[in-house]
Design an enzyme around this catalytic site. Sequence first.
Site, mmCIF file in Angstrom:
data_model
loop_
_atom_site.group_PDB
_atom_site.id
_atom_site.type_symbol
_atom_site.label_atom_id
_atom_site.label_comp_id
_atom_site.label_asym_id
_atom_site.label_seq_id
_atom_site.Cartn_x
_atom_site.Cartn_y
_atom_site.Cartn_z
ATOM 1 N N HIS A 130 55.877 15.356 49.558
ATOM 2 C CA HIS A 130 55.419 14.198 50.329
ATOM 3 C C HIS A 130 54.173 13.635 49.660
ATOM 4 C CE1 HIS A 130 53.645 17.841 52.074
ATOM 5 N NE2 HIS A 130 52.599 17.113 52.453
ATOM 6 N N GLN A 131 54.115 12.332 49.601
ATOM 7 C CA GLN A 131 52.958 11.644 49.022
ATOM 8 C C GLN A 131 52.090 11.082 50.138
ATOM 9 O OE1 GLN A 131 52.351 9.831 45.241
ATOM 10 N NE2 GLN A 131 52.935 7.897 46.159
#
Length: 172
Positions: A130-131
Amino acid sequence: MTDDRLQRLWTPHRMAYVAGGENNPVGDGPDGCPFCRSQDRPDDEVNIVVRGEHVFVLLNLYPYNSGHLMVCPKRHVADYTDLTPGETAELASFTQKSMRALRAAQQPHGFNIGMNQGSAAGAGIAAHLHQHIVPRWSGDANFMPIVGQTKVIPQLLPETRKLLVEAWAALD
């Protein structure tokens, strides 16, 4: 008990996360992954802002700042180098659109953008890439985290989600 001279701001809502509640990962597989589980629930229940073909954007339940978003692949994948070209392209595109939506909805002065690869690098959910997209304002790093050992978030997640859903829709 020692007097450490710290005042306490109680945040019991975080106990579910700290104690391994429903938002914590259980193992490394998709069945125990909160990002995978969120995909089967209504957007407003899990604070999903938008869904794409390969990725989705949701609000962080434990944000560093108001509007703290995460772009996640739909597929349960841990490492950035394992993304397909389509996933990589959409992750980048949704990161850009998230920044535009945040600018329209909240007028931040800047952003912190990044991903932590592996638990040693600080990933709280290391098994699902996840960014983070964290909006920043001049002066938002105030005394509260240092003196009060807490972060003040001025807007409830459902209110933030509503603003960002509207801002994202206006981009299309």
